[in-house]
Motif scaffolding. Structure first.
Motif, mmCIF file in Angstrom:
data_model
loop_
_atom_site.group_PDB
_atom_site.id
_atom_site.type_symbol
_atom_site.label_atom_id
_atom_site.label_comp_id
_atom_site.label_asym_id
_atom_site.label_seq_id
_atom_site.Cartn_x
_atom_site.Cartn_y
_atom_site.Cartn_z
ATOM 1 N N ALA A 81 14.067 67.859 33.792
ATOM 2 C CA ALA A 81 14.762 68.497 34.908
ATOM 3 C C ALA A 81 15.719 69.577 34.405
ATOM 4 O O ALA A 81 15.848 70.647 35.019
ATOM 5 C CB ALA A 81 15.525 67.454 35.716
ATOM 6 N N MET A 82 16.370 69.315 33.276
ATOM 7 C CA MET A 82 17.278 70.312 32.717
ATOM 8 C C MET A 82 16.520 71.536 32.208
ATOM 9 O O MET A 82 16.994 72.675 32.337
ATOM 10 C CB MET A 82 18.112 69.687 31.597
ATOM 11 N N ILE A 83 15.338 71.317 31.652
ATOM 12 C CA ILE A 83 14.511 72.439 31.178
ATOM 13 C C ILE A 83 14.072 73.300 32.353
ATOM 14 O O ILE A 83 14.130 74.534 32.297
ATOM 15 C CB ILE A 83 13.306 71.915 30.374
ATOM 16 N N ILE A 84 13.625 72.680 33.430
ATOM 17 C CA ILE A 84 13.192 73.436 34.606
ATOM 18 C C ILE A 84 14.356 74.241 35.178
ATOM 19 O O ILE A 84 14.207 75.413 35.543
ATOM 20 C CB ILE A 84 12.582 72.492 35.661
ATOM 21 N N ALA A 141 10.754 77.746 15.240
ATOM 22 C CA ALA A 141 10.169 79.022 14.820
ATOM 23 C C ALA A 141 10.394 80.093 15.898
ATOM 24 O O ALA A 141 10.706 81.249 15.573
ATOM 25 C CB ALA A 141 8.686 78.858 14.533
ATOM 26 N N LEU A 142 10.247 79.727 17.160
ATOM 27 C CA LEU A 142 10.489 80.686 18.237
ATOM 28 C C LEU A 142 11.948 81.137 18.266
ATOM 29 O O LEU A 142 12.230 82.308 18.522
ATOM 30 C CB LEU A 142 10.101 80.083 19.590
ATOM 31 N N VAL A 143 12.853 80.213 18.008
ATOM 32 C CA VAL A 143 14.275 80.584 17.962
ATOM 33 C C VAL A 143 14.519 81.582 16.831
ATOM 34 O O VAL A 143 15.220 82.584 17.006
ATOM 35 C CB VAL A 143 15.167 79.332 17.819
ATOM 36 N N GLY A 144 13.916 81.340 15.679
ATOM 37 C CA GLY A 144 14.070 82.261 14.557
ATOM 38 C C GLY A 144 13.500 83.635 14.847
ATOM 39 O O GLY A 144 14.117 84.660 14.548
ATOM 40 N N ILE A 145 12.309 83.675 15.432
ATOM 41 C CA ILE A 145 11.683 84.950 15.782
ATOM 42 C C ILE A 145 12.526 85.692 16.817
ATOM 43 O O ILE A 145 12.733 86.908 16.729
ATOM 44 C CB ILE A 145 10.247 84.721 16.290
ATOM 45 N N GLY A 146 13.031 84.965 17.802
ATOM 46 C CA GLY A 146 13.858 85.587 18.829
ATOM 47 C C GLY A 146 15.168 86.118 18.279
ATOM 48 O O GLY A 146 15.634 87.189 18.678
ATOM 49 N N LEU A 147 15.788 85.383 17.358
ATOM 50 C CA LEU A 147 17.026 85.872 16.751
ATOM 51 C C LEU A 147 16.777 87.128 15.940
ATOM 52 O O LEU A 147 17.600 88.055 15.947
ATOM 53 C CB LEU A 147 17.652 84.784 15.871
ATOM 54 N N TYR A 148 15.651 87.178 15.252
ATOM 55 C CA TYR A 148 15.299 88.406 14.535
ATOM 56 C C TYR A 148 15.137 89.568 15.521
ATOM 57 O O TYR A 148 15.584 90.680 15.254
ATOM 58 C CB TYR A 148 14.024 88.208 13.717
ATOM 59 N N GLY A 149 14.490 89.314 16.651
ATOM 60 C CA GLY A 149 14.324 90.351 17.664
ATOM 61 C C GLY A 149 15.645 90.811 18.251
ATOM 62 O O GLY A 149 15.819 91.993 18.561
ATOM 63 N N MET A 167 7.113 66.309 16.864
ATOM 64 C CA MET A 167 7.632 66.992 15.689
ATOM 65 C C MET A 167 7.030 68.397 15.568
ATOM 66 O O MET A 167 7.731 69.362 15.246
ATOM 67 C CB MET A 167 7.327 66.198 14.415
ATOM 68 N N LEU A 168 5.754 68.521 15.869
ATOM 69 C CA LEU A 168 5.103 69.828 15.851
ATOM 70 C C LEU A 168 5.706 70.756 16.900
ATOM 71 O O LEU A 168 5.964 71.934 16.629
ATOM 72 C CB LEU A 168 3.603 69.676 16.072
ATOM 73 N N TYR A 169 5.953 70.227 18.104
ATOM 74 C CA TYR A 169 6.580 71.031 19.154
ATOM 75 C C TYR A 169 7.991 71.457 18.757
ATOM 76 O O TYR A 169 8.418 72.576 19.031
ATOM 77 C CB TYR A 169 6.625 70.266 20.471
ATOM 78 N N SER A 216 12.998 80.356 25.183
ATOM 79 C CA SER A 216 11.749 79.589 25.203
ATOM 80 C C SER A 216 11.696 78.596 24.049
ATOM 81 O O SER A 216 11.226 77.466 24.203
ATOM 82 C CB SER A 216 10.546 80.531 25.131
ATOM 83 N N GLY A 217 12.179 79.022 22.892
ATOM 84 C CA GLY A 217 12.224 78.111 21.748
ATOM 85 C C GLY A 217 13.163 76.946 21.978
ATOM 86 O O GLY A 217 12.853 75.802 21.619
ATOM 87 N N VAL A 218 14.303 77.216 22.591
ATOM 88 C CA VAL A 218 15.258 76.134 22.897
ATOM 89 C C VAL A 218 14.649 75.160 23.908
ATOM 90 O O VAL A 218 14.773 73.938 23.765
ATOM 91 C CB VAL A 218 16.587 76.721 23.409
ATOM 92 N N PHE A 219 13.969 75.698 24.929
ATOM 93 C CA PHE A 219 13.334 74.824 25.913
ATOM 94 C C PHE A 219 12.262 73.958 25.265
ATOM 95 O O PHE A 219 12.149 72.766 25.558
ATOM 96 C CB PHE A 219 12.717 75.638 27.049
ATOM 97 N N LEU A 220 11.454 74.544 24.382
ATOM 98 C CA LEU A 220 10.402 73.785 23.718
ATOM 99 C C LEU A 220 10.990 72.721 22.801
ATOM 100 O O LEU A 220 10.513 71.582 22.775
ATOM 101 C CB LEU A 220 9.500 74.729 22.924
ATOM 102 N N TYR A 221 12.022 73.071 22.063
ATOM 103 C CA TYR A 221 12.666 72.097 21.177
ATOM 104 C C TYR A 221 13.305 70.967 21.982
ATOM 105 O O TYR A 221 13.171 69.794 21.637
ATOM 106 C CB TYR A 221 13.714 72.790 20.311
#
Length: 109
Positions: free
Chosen positions: A64-67, A13-21, A5-7, A40-45
């Motif tokens: 395997a899909m993430i890699i 949060a990374l997706v949100g930061i990236g969309l802002y960027g 859940m933390l990951y 990176s946020g999508v991969f982590l999620y």
């Protein structure tokens, strides 16, 4: 709070930061970086969703899909940076072609 859940929250949060960027970034390199942060946020999620139960083994298919996604993102980033370099060589700017500042600069030439 469990580790998956933390990951997942960190990935969101990374997706949100990236969309802002992507939206607020003025130059192409900032937009490319924002796109990479979103990826990176999508991969982590997605990796956090692979751990369905804390005592069971993690499902190898999402891993395997993430890699595979990381490899494709790397190739896309290399292509985008090469195109940005080519744009800079041709126009002496790294702003997108439809940007208002570019139109003003072209009128002054």
């Amino acid at each position: 709070m469990t580790a998956p859940m933390l990951y997942g929250l960190c990935g969101a949060a990374l997706v949100g930061i990236g969309l802002y960027g992507l939206v607020a970034g003025a130059g192409l390199l900032r937009r490319i970086l924002g796109f990479n942060v979103v990826g990176s946020g999508v991969f982590l999620y997605f990796g956090s969703l692979a751990a369905r139960h804390p005592t069971l083994a993690v499902d190898p298919v999402p891993q395997a899909m993430i890699i595979t996604g990381i490899v494709v993102a790397l190739a896309g980033t290399a292509l985008a940076v090469a195109l940005a370099i080519r744009l800079h060589e041709e126009t002496a700017t790294t702003r997108p072609p439809g940007d208002a500042e570019n139109r003003d600069a072209r009128d002054l030439r």
